[in-house]
Design an enzyme around this catalytic site. Sequence first.
Site, mmCIF file in Angstrom:
data_model
loop_
_atom_site.group_PDB
_atom_site.id
_atom_site.type_symbol
_atom_site.label_atom_id
_atom_site.label_comp_id
_atom_site.label_asym_id
_atom_site.label_seq_id
_atom_site.Cartn_x
_atom_site.Cartn_y
_atom_site.Cartn_z
ATOM 1 C CB SER A 199 -0.842 -0.055 1.050
ATOM 2 O OG SER A 199 0.093 -0.212 2.544
ATOM 3 C CG ASP B 298 -4.222 5.407 6.654
ATOM 4 O OD1 ASP B 298 -2.917 5.169 6.934
ATOM 5 O OD2 ASP B 298 -4.783 4.773 5.954
ATOM 6 C CG HIS C 14 -0.952 3.757 4.434
ATOM 7 N ND1 HIS C 14 -1.861 3.420 4.860
ATOM 8 C CD2 HIS C 14 -0.464 2.779 3.743
ATOM 9 C CE1 HIS C 14 -2.301 1.955 4.719
ATOM 10 N NE2 HIS C 14 -1.317 1.782 4.098
#
Length: 357
Positions: free
Chosen positions: A43, A330, A333
């Site tokens: 991610s 978040d 990340h």
Amino acid sequence: MAAIRFQIYILAFCAGLVIQSSCCNGHSGLQKKRAALFVFGDSLYDAGNNNYINTTTDFQASWFPYGETFFRYPTGRFSDGRTIPDFIAEYAKLPFIPVYLQPGLNDYTYGVNFASGGAGALVETYQGSVMDLKTQVSQFKKVEKQLRQKLGDAEAYTLVSEAVYIINIGNNDYVSPLATNTSHEEYVGWVIGNVTSWIEDIYQKGGRKFALSSLAPFASMPLMRTTQPAGSTTGPSRKEVAALVKLHNRVLAKVLLKLKKELQGFKYSKLNLYNYLKERINHPLKYGFKEGKMACCGSGAYRGIYSCGGKRSVTEYLLCDNATEFVFFDCAHPTERVNKQLSKLWWSNNLKELFEV
């Protein structure tokens, strides 16, 4: 505040699509020869592949407020804006690298992004919900075959051999329940073994230039400060994750030195993501941030619950007014601003040299 931002997203969406589409598919004056960029990983590097797979919202970021800072609409990136590969592409004078699953994509001149949020080096990590590293390698091999068919063997080999292959992978493997089933040394050996296989597979196809990063200090992220990782009640503890990540980083450094001796023409650049990110977590003011431990978007202590945007199992969330003041967007990340700082450091250290053709 969130409602106002959402309205702005709607207004900007069409314009943003045009911008991203032209960057990804057009040649837009980029006539000079460029080294292509092929992106692999999880991610931290996913630019939207998971928008197109059958998975849960735990592995997607295709809603407000993701993307709010730069694109003004959600692209599937797990950040408020651009990721490290986006900045590296910019510094290399490349367009945004398109995701492999983008509908209608058939131009691989500047590279492809295979990264998938939640992916691990091990097939078993979130199996069935993400595109693991083995799958990403298979996709690359299909691209390489299509390049040969389109350009001819010689030109395709030149493109592949001059390209840079960038990856960030492993953190998801170490928060998986699988990590508790054996010794740290054996488990890290499996993960590093698959990363090594990734290098060897691409090397066999002609790839010679690799950009890897040490793993991020996952145990220091908001997600791990108060809870177990998302979707896990049986995974390793915060202390175990910290130990696994540190061991991984030590072993990876040794393996890269070994490969440099064994593989003729093998070149690599390594980002010290662990140290660079931990410095910003512990000393945010030194790097221009106001908050290093709490996320901009999420809920609970440190906003460490994975609820940003309200589309996952927990729908309540808080959103900061200015993401540029935070190290984390978040709970797991970094913000675009952090990604830009890290990319500049990496580029100026020795990554730039890999793109010289």
